[in-house]
Design a protein around this motif. Sequence first.
Motif, short mmCIF file in Angstrom:
data_model
loop_
_atom_site.label_atom_id
_atom_site.label_comp_id
_atom_site.label_asym_id
_atom_site.label_seq_id
_atom_site.Cartn_x
_atom_site.Cartn_y
_atom_site.Cartn_z
N ASP A 1 0.81 -1.22 0.00
CA ASP A 1 0.00 0.00 0.00
C ASP A 1 0.84 1.27 0.00
O ASP A 1 0.34 2.36 0.24
CB ASP A 1 -0.96 0.00 1.19
CG ASP A 1 -0.23 -0.14 2.53
OD1 ASP A 1 1.01 -0.28 2.52
OD2 ASP A 1 -0.91 -0.12 3.57
N ALA B 1 4.70 1.06 -10.48
CA ALA B 1 3.64 0.52 -11.34
C ALA B 1 4.22 -0.04 -12.63
O ALA B 1 3.81 -1.12 -13.09
CB ALA B 1 2.61 1.60 -11.64
N ASP C 1 1.29 -6.17 -14.73
CA ASP C 1 0.02 -6.80 -14.39
C ASP C 1 -0.02 -7.33 -12.96
O ASP C 1 -1.08 -7.74 -12.48
CB ASP C 1 -0.27 -7.95 -15.36
CG ASP C 1 -0.53 -7.47 -16.77
OD1 ASP C 1 -0.87 -6.27 -16.94
OD2 ASP C 1 -0.39 -8.26 -17.72
N SER C 2 1.12 -7.36 -12.29
CA SER C 2 1.18 -7.84 -10.91
C SER C 2 0.91 -6.74 -9.88
O SER C 2 0.95 -6.99 -8.67
CB SER C 2 2.55 -8.46 -10.62
OG SER C 2 2.79 -9.59 -11.43
N ALA D 1 -1.79 -5.08 -8.83
CA ALA D 1 -2.92 -5.26 -7.91
C ALA D 1 -2.59 -6.30 -6.85
O ALA D 1 -2.87 -6.11 -5.66
CB ALA D 1 -4.17 -5.65 -8.68
N GLN E 1 -0.10 -4.82 -4.36
CA GLN E 1 -0.75 -3.89 -3.43
C GLN E 1 -1.54 -4.64 -2.36
O GLN E 1 -1.60 -4.23 -1.20
CB GLN E 1 -1.68 -2.95 -4.20
CG GLN E 1 -0.95 -1.95 -5.09
CD GLN E 1 -1.91 -1.11 -5.90
OE1 GLN E 1 -2.71 -1.63 -6.68
NE2 GLN E 1 -1.84 0.19 -5.71
N ARG E 2 -2.12 -5.74 -2.75
CA ARG E 2 -2.98 -6.48 -1.84
C ARG E 2 -2.20 -7.35 -0.85
O ARG E 2 -2.58 -7.47 0.32
CB ARG E 2 -3.94 -7.36 -2.66
CG ARG E 2 -4.98 -8.09 -1.85
CD ARG E 2 -5.99 -8.78 -2.75
NE ARG E 2 -5.38 -9.79 -3.60
CZ ARG E 2 -5.19 -9.66 -4.91
NH1 ARG E 2 -5.54 -8.55 -5.52
NH2 ARG E 2 -4.63 -10.64 -5.61
#
Length: 250
Positions: A205, A214, A219-220, A222, A225-226
């Motif tokens: 986060d 970014a 594509d990784s 998200a 971040q999670r």
Amino acid sequence: MPHGAANGSRMMRNLFKRLVSKCRRVWAESSSERYVDYLRSRGARVGDGVFVREPKRVTIDLTRPSLLKIGNNVRINRGFLLLTHGYDWYVLRNLFDEVYASSGRVTIGSNVFFGFNVTVLKGIEIGDNCIIGTGSVVTRSIPANSVAAGIPARVICSIDEYREKRRIDYVVEAKDYARSIVEVHGRRPVPGDFREEFPLFLDGDQLPDDLPVAAQLGDSLAAYQRRHRAPYASFDAFLDDCDLPAVRNG
């Protein structure tokens, strides 16, 4: 039309075709996206997310484009050479006055990375999730989920084994990089120096503006971040563990 005039007209048409073909090739080599589109236009089957670094320094054999298949998310570096045919029968022809054509399919799976100056010969299949080391010559097929290198290329470990190795080594390497900054530049490292090492000190986060997080994650992003939790609480905590030499300039 006189025979000579017909021959001249045919020669002009052939010359024009060669010129158009050369211009098309030069245009295709001006970017990865154009080069991939060019491969597809010639009949090769190429998936999405394929990136070709410096297409002018890449050679992909298109004498038989229907024999070439490349999956999704494949990264090809400069010096790459891929062959779907061979001309070794030249020697046999000169000896025996016979022609034995030589060709073979080349299939590259998805999520494959090629280091610099890799050669892939005809009749080869490289499975999904593979890393092919710099300077390798691939003379036989490589199974999925493998890391291969050498001349000829051979499997040196599984992708899972490589992951575990990198989880340890990248921390050691990042620390040594931090020390080198002090040794060479005479200053304390800053987060901007660590364009790829940010997972060491950034939770999922935490996305600062001064690092291309970014872009690096693609594509990784998200999932990062999670789920990601950095092994160091902060960048300063990371530096504290680096055993930095004294800074010459204060």
